[in-house]
Design a protein around this motif. Structure first.
Motif, PDB file in Angstrom:
ATOM      1  N   GLN A   1      -4.723   5.005  -3.126  1.00  0.00           N
ATOM      2  CA  GLN A   1      -3.307   5.269  -3.412  1.00  0.00           C
ATOM      3  C   GLN A   1      -2.874   6.579  -2.775  1.00  0.00           C
TER       4      GLN A   1
ATOM      5  N   GLY B   1       2.296   1.915  -3.332  1.00  0.00           N
ATOM      6  CA  GLY B   1       1.334   2.141  -4.409  1.00  0.00           C
ATOM      7  C   GLY B   1       1.209   0.942  -5.334  1.00  0.00           C
TER       8      GLY B   1
ATOM      9  N   ALA C   1      -0.252   6.733   0.498  1.00  0.00           N
ATOM     10  CA  ALA C   1       1.042   7.179   0.002  1.00  0.00           C
ATOM     11  C   ALA C   1       1.939   7.650   1.146  1.00  0.00           C
TER      12      ALA C   1
ATOM     13  N   ARG D   1       0.837  -1.205   0.000  1.00  0.00           N
ATOM     14  CA  ARG D   1       0.000   0.000   0.000  1.00  0.00           C
ATOM     15  C   ARG D   1       0.872   1.255   0.000  1.00  0.00           C
TER      16      ARG D   1
END
Length: 264
Positions: A127, A61, A131, A58
């Motif tokens: 995303q 991404g 991030a 995660r």
């Protein structure tokens, strides 16, 4: 199921806060090595590794995000709520259900980030949300996101076979990699005979009904956790009549889509 979700939540919090482990550590605290046979881990240790890899992917991404919306349940929702809590958008108890609180928190996040404000957690939303999150640090430094994703997939396959995977309920209209994995297994067992995609359509519905009927499970075309545990078990029975599917209860589209190619 609730026990698995509780374990996943604890693991998510552990890996978001814990420092990178030293190379001298042992068990699941050891630095990840793709050379370590997956069979060396217990199901609990493997689930912990899989959860840590999920967090790293995660952050990179590279995670195969699925769109999430009101009514969705499962570990994906738990991870979403955990991250929204960390950022100060979600102020309720972290559970595995996407309800009004998650919806409101997502709308606020989308507004702040300049994203389309609809309260649904799209792949693009997630995303942006994840991030820069700190995950395994040095634990994963030697591997590319693609290598970690491959290891994550392998670990997931073993957890499904063991019955310890945190299965989420899947039904018509759902989209994402979980649907792709479901279709792949149904195809391996000759219930699903169409192209593998990421959408749960009438073909998947019909194939699942045929499997449920063959296994003596409630026949409703909804892939419950119990259905998926049976499906991924080594004891799952293959379709003995692969040219036919269960046509009852298919709605206006019928159940023939599993072989017609009309819908997935």
């Amino acid at each position: 199921m609730k026990q698995i979700i509780s374990y996943l939540l604890a693991a998510l919090l552990l890996f978001s806060a814990a420092p990178a482990p030293s190379a001298s550590a042992s068990g699941t605290d050891a630095a990840l090595s793709l050379e370590t046979p997956l069979s060396a881990y217990t199901p609990e240790e493997l689930l912990q590794q899989w959860t840590a890899l999920s967090a790293q992917l995660r952050a990179d991404g590279a995670y195969p995000f699925s769109d999430l919306k009101k009514g969705d349940t499962g570990y994906e929702v738990t991870a979403l709520q955990t991250r929204l809590t960390e950022l100060g958008y979600y102020h309720k108890e972290i559970v595995d259900n996407f309800g009004n609180g998650t919806y409101a928190a997502m709308r606020e996040f989308e507004k702040v980030e300049g994203l389309p404000v609809n309260g649904a957690a799209s792949a693009a939303d997630q995303q942006a949300l994840f991030a820069g999150t700190a995950a395994g640090g040095g634990m994963f430094a030697a591997y590319t996101p693609q290598e970690l994703l491959a290891f994550w997939n392998q670990a997931g396959d073993l957890l499904r076979a063991d019955g310890t995977y945190p299965f989420i309920k899947l039904q018509k209209g759902d989209v994402g990699y979980e649907v792709t994995v479901l279709q792949t297994r149904l195809k391996d067992l000759l219930y699903y005979q169409k192209e593998i995609v990421d959408t749960f359509g009438s073909g998947t519905y019909s194939a699942l009904r045929s499997f449920e009927k063959a296994q003596g499970l409630p026949v409703n075309g909804v892939a419950s956790a119990a259905d998926q545990q049976a499906l991924f078990s080594s004891a799952a029975a293959p379709n003995t009549q692969p040219g036919r599917t269960n046509t009852s209860g298919g709605g206006s589209n019928g159940g023939n889509d599993a072989t017609s190619g009309a819908t997935p």
